[in-house]
Design a protein around this motif. Structure first.
Motif, short mmCIF file in Angstrom:
data_model
loop_
_atom_site.label_atom_id
_atom_site.label_comp_id
_atom_site.label_asym_id
_atom_site.label_seq_id
_atom_site.Cartn_x
_atom_site.Cartn_y
_atom_site.Cartn_z
N GLN A 1 42.48 114.79 -59.65
CA GLN A 1 42.36 113.39 -59.25
C GLN A 1 42.21 112.52 -60.47
OE1 GLN A 1 40.92 111.83 -55.94
NE2 GLN A 1 42.48 113.12 -55.05
N LEU A 2 42.90 111.38 -60.46
CA LEU A 2 42.80 110.42 -61.56
C LEU A 2 41.68 109.44 -61.29
CD1 LEU A 2 46.58 109.57 -62.08
CD2 LEU A 2 45.17 111.09 -63.45
N SER A 3 40.98 109.08 -62.35
CA SER A 3 39.94 108.07 -62.20
C SER A 3 40.58 106.69 -62.08
CB SER A 3 38.99 108.11 -63.41
OG SER A 3 39.67 107.66 -64.56
N HIS A 4 39.78 105.71 -61.75
CA HIS A 4 40.28 104.34 -61.61
C HIS A 4 40.87 103.83 -62.91
CE1 HIS A 4 40.62 100.30 -60.09
NE2 HIS A 4 39.89 99.84 -61.09
N GLU B 1 42.17 105.62 -65.37
CA GLU B 1 43.42 106.33 -65.65
C GLU B 1 44.57 105.77 -64.82
OE1 GLU B 1 41.74 110.71 -66.97
OE2 GLU B 1 42.05 110.28 -64.84
N LYS B 2 44.29 105.42 -63.57
CA LYS B 2 45.31 104.81 -62.74
C LYS B 2 45.75 103.47 -63.32
CE LYS B 2 43.82 106.89 -58.42
NZ LYS B 2 43.21 106.64 -57.11
N ARG B 3 44.80 102.69 -63.82
CA ARG B 3 45.13 101.39 -64.42
C ARG B 3 46.00 101.57 -65.66
NH1 ARG B 3 40.12 97.28 -63.96
NH2 ARG B 3 41.64 95.98 -64.99
N PHE C 1 48.14 104.09 -66.23
CA PHE C 1 49.49 104.47 -65.79
C PHE C 1 50.23 103.28 -65.19
CE2 PHE C 1 47.80 108.91 -65.75
CZ PHE C 1 48.66 109.39 -66.72
N ILE C 2 49.55 102.46 -64.43
CA ILE C 2 50.18 101.26 -63.86
C ILE C 2 50.60 100.31 -64.98
CG2 ILE C 2 49.73 99.19 -62.49
CD1 ILE C 2 48.04 100.98 -60.63
#
Length: 148
Positions: free
Chosen positions: A69-72, A74-76, A78-79
């Motif tokens: 699972q990606l943390s918040h 890490e998602k930011r 990648f986005i």
């Protein structure tokens, strides 16, 4: 070994070597100043050695069997990377001003959480100032893309 980190490190080593080699073909100023060819070579050298460190660390560290699972944050990241790639593609086809305005508006909205008109005013101001400085003061042409 973390396969993903090693793979990305190899990709960055390859790209830095390629773009560093392409940097030698650019105009070289005199020996006393840093010119158009030296900056890409310097940046590519830093990326090259940083990527080597990442590759070495990927082989030294044992991979843990953790949740993927990606943390918040890490998602930011990648986005943000995805949006920047879309921006670079859109600049070629649409044009600098419109693409930059949309990209800045999206980033300010995503990271700042301001009202829509504040986002628009700041993105318009930053894009306009950047366009003015490069077009009129530095004489850099923005003759690409369909729109302005």
């Amino acid at each position: 070994m973390k396969k993903g980190e090693a793979f990305l490190g190899i990709i960055f080593v390859s790209f830095s070597a390629l773009f560093g080699a392409l940097g030698y073909g650019l105009y070289q100023s005199g020996r006393s100043s840093v010119g158009a060819s030296q900056w890409p070579i310097i940046v590519c050298t830093i990326i090259f050695f940083g990527s080597i460190v990442v590759i070495v660390n990927a082989f030294r560290v044992k991979e843990s069997k953790s949740n993927l699972q990606l943390s918040h944050e890490e998602k930011r990241v990648f986005i943000s990377i995805f949006l920047l790639i879309m921006y670079f593609i859109s600049v070629v086809f649409i044009g600098f001003f419109v693409s930059s305005l949309a990209m800045l508006y999206t980033f300010i909205y995503y990271f700042g959480k301001f009202k829509w008109y504040v986002n628009f005013v700041f993105s318009l101001a930053i894009t306009s100032i950047t366009y003015f400085v490069f077009s009129y003061l530095l004489k850099v042409s923005f003759q690409f893309g369909v729109l302005f």
